[in-house]
Write a protein that holds these residues in place. Structure first.
Motif, mmCIF file in Angstrom:
data_model
loop_
_atom_site.group_PDB
_atom_site.id
_atom_site.type_symbol
_atom_site.label_atom_id
_atom_site.label_comp_id
_atom_site.label_asym_id
_atom_site.label_seq_id
_atom_site.Cartn_x
_atom_site.Cartn_y
_atom_site.Cartn_z
ATOM 1 N N LYS A 187 28.952 11.412 -6.633
ATOM 2 C CA LYS A 187 27.559 11.825 -6.676
ATOM 3 C C LYS A 187 26.743 10.688 -7.287
ATOM 4 C CE LYS A 187 24.653 15.737 -8.075
ATOM 5 N NZ LYS A 187 24.602 17.002 -8.854
ATOM 6 N N GLU A 188 25.754 10.200 -6.556
ATOM 7 C CA GLU A 188 25.047 8.982 -6.976
ATOM 8 C C GLU A 188 24.021 9.197 -8.074
ATOM 9 O OE1 GLU A 188 23.570 6.697 -3.753
ATOM 10 O OE2 GLU A 188 25.576 6.235 -3.001
ATOM 11 N N ARG A 189 23.594 10.421 -8.299
ATOM 12 C CA ARG A 189 22.721 10.698 -9.431
ATOM 13 C C ARG A 189 22.852 12.158 -9.815
ATOM 14 N NH1 ARG A 189 17.531 8.934 -9.499
ATOM 15 N NH2 ARG A 189 17.952 7.232 -8.076
ATOM 16 N N GLY A 190 22.522 12.453 -11.068
ATOM 17 C CA GLY A 190 22.629 13.829 -11.523
ATOM 18 C C GLY A 190 22.369 13.937 -13.011
ATOM 19 N N ALA A 191 22.593 15.127 -13.543
ATOM 20 C CA ALA A 191 22.410 15.387 -14.975
ATOM 21 C C ALA A 191 23.597 16.193 -15.471
ATOM 22 C CB ALA A 191 21.110 16.137 -15.222
ATOM 23 N N ILE A 192 23.992 15.910 -16.682
ATOM 24 C CA ILE A 192 25.101 16.626 -17.314
ATOM 25 C C ILE A 192 24.552 17.335 -18.538
ATOM 26 C CG2 ILE A 192 27.434 16.431 -18.256
ATOM 27 C CD1 ILE A 192 27.348 13.495 -17.028
ATOM 28 N N GLN A 193 24.825 18.624 -18.626
ATOM 29 C CA GLN A 193 24.384 19.411 -19.781
ATOM 30 C C GLN A 193 25.564 20.164 -20.343
ATOM 31 O OE1 GLN A 193 20.657 21.717 -19.680
ATOM 32 N NE2 GLN A 193 21.835 23.510 -20.348
ATOM 33 N N SER A 194 25.793 20.013 -21.625
ATOM 34 C CA SER A 194 26.866 20.751 -22.286
ATOM 35 C C SER A 194 26.577 20.805 -23.779
ATOM 36 C CB SER A 194 28.225 20.094 -22.021
ATOM 37 O OG SER A 194 28.312 18.846 -22.701
ATOM 38 N N ARG B 211 22.475 7.647 -12.896
ATOM 39 C CA ARG B 211 22.385 7.230 -11.490
ATOM 40 C C ARG B 211 23.305 6.039 -11.286
ATOM 41 N NH1 ARG B 211 18.693 2.975 -9.927
ATOM 42 N NH2 ARG B 211 17.707 1.986 -11.737
ATOM 43 N N VAL B 212 23.949 6.018 -10.137
ATOM 44 C CA VAL B 212 24.878 4.939 -9.805
ATOM 45 C C VAL B 212 24.093 3.688 -9.431
ATOM 46 C CG1 VAL B 212 26.626 4.163 -8.154
ATOM 47 C CG2 VAL B 212 26.732 6.482 -9.089
ATOM 48 N N LEU B 213 24.485 2.555 -9.986
ATOM 49 C CA LEU B 213 23.850 1.275 -9.668
ATOM 50 C C LEU B 213 24.643 0.490 -8.637
ATOM 51 C CD1 LEU B 213 22.741 0.055 -13.229
ATOM 52 C CD2 LEU B 213 21.372 1.254 -11.518
ATOM 53 N N THR C 149 32.692 2.042 -11.174
ATOM 54 C CA THR C 149 31.318 2.383 -10.803
ATOM 55 C C THR C 149 30.384 1.980 -11.928
ATOM 56 O OG1 THR C 149 32.093 4.326 -9.561
ATOM 57 C CG2 THR C 149 29.747 4.229 -10.082
ATOM 58 N N GLN C 150 29.353 1.225 -11.586
ATOM 59 C CA GLN C 150 28.343 0.847 -12.579
ATOM 60 C C GLN C 150 27.264 1.931 -12.589
ATOM 61 O OE1 GLN C 150 25.761 -2.498 -11.797
ATOM 62 N NE2 GLN C 150 25.742 -3.106 -13.952
ATOM 63 N N VAL C 151 27.008 2.484 -13.777
ATOM 64 C CA VAL C 151 26.115 3.628 -13.903
ATOM 65 C C VAL C 151 25.061 3.361 -14.975
ATOM 66 C CG1 VAL C 151 25.966 6.109 -14.405
ATOM 67 C CG2 VAL C 151 27.977 5.192 -13.211
ATOM 68 N N GLU C 152 23.827 3.790 -14.677
ATOM 69 C CA GLU C 152 22.753 3.752 -15.671
ATOM 70 C C GLU C 152 22.569 5.158 -16.230
ATOM 71 O OE1 GLU C 152 18.593 1.735 -15.338
ATOM 72 O OE2 GLU C 152 18.365 3.834 -14.715
ATOM 73 N N PHE C 153 22.566 5.267 -17.544
ATOM 74 C CA PHE C 153 22.394 6.555 -18.216
ATOM 75 C C PHE C 153 21.057 6.592 -18.948
ATOM 76 C CE2 PHE C 153 27.035 6.167 -17.953
ATOM 77 C CZ PHE C 153 27.400 7.434 -17.517
ATOM 78 N N SER C 154 20.389 7.730 -18.862
ATOM 79 C CA SER C 154 19.181 7.982 -19.659
ATOM 80 C C SER C 154 19.452 9.209 -20.513
ATOM 81 C CB SER C 154 17.968 8.242 -18.756
ATOM 82 O OG SER C 154 17.684 7.112 -17.970
#
Length: 317
Positions: free
Chosen positions: A197-204, A233-235, A242-247
């Motif tokens: 999945k190339e972008r998303g949000a994780i909540q826990s 989101r995947v860069l 996989t290179q990923v940018e996190f906010s």
């Protein structure tokens, strides 16, 4: 500006012009003034003998004590950078730095060399020299205690942008209004495997296991847990990573590391949370961007840190 002040009347090289306006000084004496940082041109220290002057430039010759104080402050800053820490922004209330991987933000046990201790020593030297300069300039010096205050932290293995406060009020304001003042906070990580999945949000909800000291992710709120929300989101992709940018919407301990592991794609080098590989011999997580509104000046402060060169290896794997 404290000191002797002159306005340049003709184009010339700095040393030669100084010899003209200081006929009582020997050539060696004037050279020493330059070397010791006593000469300012348009309020900037100049030491090069052949610095070109333009008509209208302002020259200030500082008293020796003030130039020594300023040189000591510069040496203190150089000492911080020689320790691998780059100062990205500094004013009377905040200091933002680029932390290297492997350095603790603050001591957790008997460790003596931490980012906190390094910066604390730096601002104490700064404050002491500023008091000396103020006294020599005839100003009332600030005699308040110089101390660094922790606003937030980065894990030992994480590199990148980190902000500290220089007084308790500045710390309290930024912490209490963090969501309001921080406009952008982004991290880059290389995760093991291919994140589909190339972008998303994780909540826990995250809670610390008191025995293992690991943070544990729960789908529902449990005792002593805190809500954690991470956007990603995947860069790019390489063969095995996989290179990923996190906010970050929240800032919990180990948040990105735990959420990456919950996706079954842990951060490379993160053995604590299940990583099987460690190609760069460090945690592959970097705090690349922090943007916040300075509550005292109202101006936006944007600090960025380039990706560590060692991360280039992931593109080939």
């Amino acid at each position: 500006m404290t000191g002797q002040n002159y306005k340049v009347s003709q184009e010339a090289f700095l040393l030669e012009y100084l010899l003209q306006i200081l006929p009582g000084q020997s050539r060696t004496g004037v050279k020493n003034m330059l070397t010791k940082g006593q000469i300012l041109v348009n309020e900037e220290s100049r030491t090069a003998f052949d610095h070109p002057l333009k008509k209208g430039d302002r020259i200030t010759i500082l008293p020796k004590g003030i130039s020594i104080a300023r040189a000591t402050r510069m040496d203190a800053r150089d000492g911080v950078e020689k320790a691998g820490v780059k100062i990205l922004f500094e004013d009377e209330n905040y200091i933002v730095v680029d932390k290297p991987s492997g350095m603790l933000t603050v001591a957790t046990g008997k460790e003596k060399k931490t980012l906190y201790s390094l910066l604390n020593a730096y601002i104490k030297v700064n404050a002491r020299m500023q008091r000396k300069e103020d006294l020599l300039s005839g100003k009332e010096p600030d005699r308040s205690t110089a101390k660094i205050w922790i606003v937030h932290r980065l894990d030992r293995g994480t590199s990148g942008v980190l902000v500290f406060a220089k007084n308790e009020r500045a710390k309290d304001i930024l912490q209490s209004k963090w969501k309001e003042l921080v406009a952008e906070r982004k991290y880059i990580a290389w995760l093991e495997g291919k994140l589909e999945k190339e972008r998303g949000a994780i909540q826990s909800w995250l809670a610390e296991n008191p025995k293992s000291l690991k943070m544990v992710s729960y789908d529902q709120e449990v005792k002593d847990s805190q809500l954690a929300i991470t956007h990603y989101r995947v860069l790019s992709y390489s063969r095995h990573y996989t290179q990923v940018e996190f906010s970050l919407q929240t800032g919990r301990k180990n948040q990105i590391r735990v959420h990456s592991a919950s996706l079954e794609h842990p951060v490379a080098g993160d053995e604590k949370y299940g990583a099987q590989t460690d190609p760069v011999k460090r945690l592959a997580l970097h705090a690349g961007t922090l943007v916040f509104r300075n509550p005292f000046s109202g101006k936006m402060v944007r600090c960025t840190s380039p990706l560590p060169e060692c991360f280039e290896i992931f593109e080939k794997r």
